[in-house]
Design a protein around this motif. Structure first.
Motif, short mmCIF file in Angstrom:
data_model
loop_
_atom_site.label_atom_id
_atom_site.label_comp_id
_atom_site.label_asym_id
_atom_site.label_seq_id
_atom_site.Cartn_x
_atom_site.Cartn_y
_atom_site.Cartn_z
N SER A 52 0.83 -1.20 0.00
CA SER A 52 0.00 0.00 0.00
C SER A 52 0.87 1.25 0.00
O SER A 52 2.00 1.24 0.48
CB SER A 52 -0.93 0.00 1.21
OG SER A 52 -0.20 0.08 2.41
N ALA A 99 -1.30 1.74 -8.83
CA ALA A 99 -2.48 2.54 -8.51
C ALA A 99 -2.03 3.85 -7.89
O ALA A 99 -1.37 3.86 -6.85
CB ALA A 99 -3.39 1.79 -7.55
N TYR A 103 -3.55 4.68 -0.46
CA TYR A 103 -4.33 3.50 -0.11
C TYR A 103 -3.72 2.83 1.11
O TYR A 103 -2.51 2.76 1.24
CB TYR A 103 -4.37 2.51 -1.29
CG TYR A 103 -5.00 3.11 -2.52
CD1 TYR A 103 -4.20 3.61 -3.56
CD2 TYR A 103 -6.38 3.23 -2.64
CE1 TYR A 103 -4.77 4.19 -4.68
CE2 TYR A 103 -6.96 3.81 -3.76
CZ TYR A 103 -6.15 4.29 -4.77
OH TYR A 103 -6.71 4.87 -5.87
N HIS A 107 -6.89 -2.49 0.97
CA HIS A 107 -7.52 -1.77 -0.15
C HIS A 107 -6.71 -1.93 -1.42
O HIS A 107 -7.26 -1.89 -2.53
CB HIS A 107 -7.69 -0.28 0.20
CG HIS A 107 -8.65 0.44 -0.69
ND1 HIS A 107 -8.89 1.80 -0.60
CD2 HIS A 107 -9.44 0.01 -1.70
CE1 HIS A 107 -9.77 2.15 -1.51
NE2 HIS A 107 -10.11 1.10 -2.19
N CYS A 108 -5.41 -2.13 -1.26
CA CYS A 108 -4.57 -2.27 -2.47
C CYS A 108 -4.74 -3.62 -3.15
O CYS A 108 -4.13 -3.87 -4.18
CB CYS A 108 -3.10 -1.99 -2.18
SG CYS A 108 -2.30 -3.07 -0.99
N THR A 112 -10.01 -2.60 -8.98
CA THR A 112 -10.53 -1.43 -9.67
C THR A 112 -9.76 -0.14 -9.36
O THR A 112 -9.96 0.86 -10.04
CB THR A 112 -12.01 -1.22 -9.33
OG1 THR A 112 -12.18 -1.21 -7.90
CG2 THR A 112 -12.86 -2.33 -9.93
N ILE A 113 -8.89 -0.15 -8.37
CA ILE A 113 -8.14 1.07 -8.07
C ILE A 113 -6.94 1.23 -8.99
O ILE A 113 -6.32 2.28 -9.02
CB ILE A 113 -7.65 1.12 -6.60
CG1 ILE A 113 -6.54 0.08 -6.36
CG2 ILE A 113 -8.81 0.93 -5.64
CD1 ILE A 113 -5.86 0.24 -5.02
N TYR A 114 -6.60 0.21 -9.75
CA TYR A 114 -5.36 0.21 -10.52
C TYR A 114 -5.50 0.95 -11.84
O TYR A 114 -6.48 0.78 -12.57
CB TYR A 114 -4.84 -1.22 -10.72
CG TYR A 114 -4.22 -1.70 -9.44
CD1 TYR A 114 -5.01 -2.19 -8.41
CD2 TYR A 114 -2.86 -1.59 -9.24
CE1 TYR A 114 -4.44 -2.57 -7.20
CE2 TYR A 114 -2.28 -1.98 -8.04
CZ TYR A 114 -3.08 -2.46 -7.03
OH TYR A 114 -2.52 -2.82 -5.83
N ASP A 115 -4.47 1.78 -12.12
CA ASP A 115 -4.47 2.62 -13.31
C ASP A 115 -3.66 2.02 -14.44
O ASP A 115 -3.94 2.28 -15.62
CB ASP A 115 -3.88 3.99 -12.96
CG ASP A 115 -4.62 4.66 -11.82
OD1 ASP A 115 -4.02 4.86 -10.74
OD2 ASP A 115 -5.81 4.98 -12.01
#
Length: 127
Positions: A52, A99, A103, A107-108, A112-115
């Protein structure tokens, strides 16, 4: 530009070990969470392990806890996934993701948080 490159995949026997490497460029570990995910044929991509950005904690999926170890080498800008005591269920394409943002904790592990994603590296475990 952000780019990620995985390496280290291959064929390994059940019970063996393998170390994957991720080389992220254009990111700093203070601002980006880095995660390892995997996708087996016919299954969705799932989080395996991550570091994170908010607290630097390492987090694992229950299926790999106690067997896999995620670590980073800031001097080399590398993130590693040490896979121990592998089983055929670990067979998948393994992806490294980045991401942007703060975070904390597990949560990591949320996909869906990954860019950004790398191209993936195949890991095959034979029985």
């Amino acid at each position: 530009d952000v780019q990620l490159a995985e390496s280290g995949g291959g064929l390994v026997q059940a019970g063996g070990s393998l170390r994957l490497s991720c080389a992220p460029s254009g990111v700093t570990f203070e601002d980006w969470a880095i995660g390892w995910f995997r996708q087996a044929p016919g299954k969705v991509r799932e989080g395996v392990a991550c570091i994170s950005s908010g607290d630097g904690s390492v987090n694992y999926a229950d299926s790999v806890k106690g067997r896999f170890i995620v670590s980073s080498d800031n001097s080399k800008n590398r993130v590693y996934l040490q896979m121990n005591d592998v089983t055929p269920d670990d067979t998948a394409v393994y992806y490294c993701g980045a991401a942007y943002g703060t975070y904390y904790g597990r949560h990591c592990l949320v996909k869906t948080i990954y860019d950004y994603w790398g191209q993936g590296t195949q890991v095959t475990v034979s029985s």
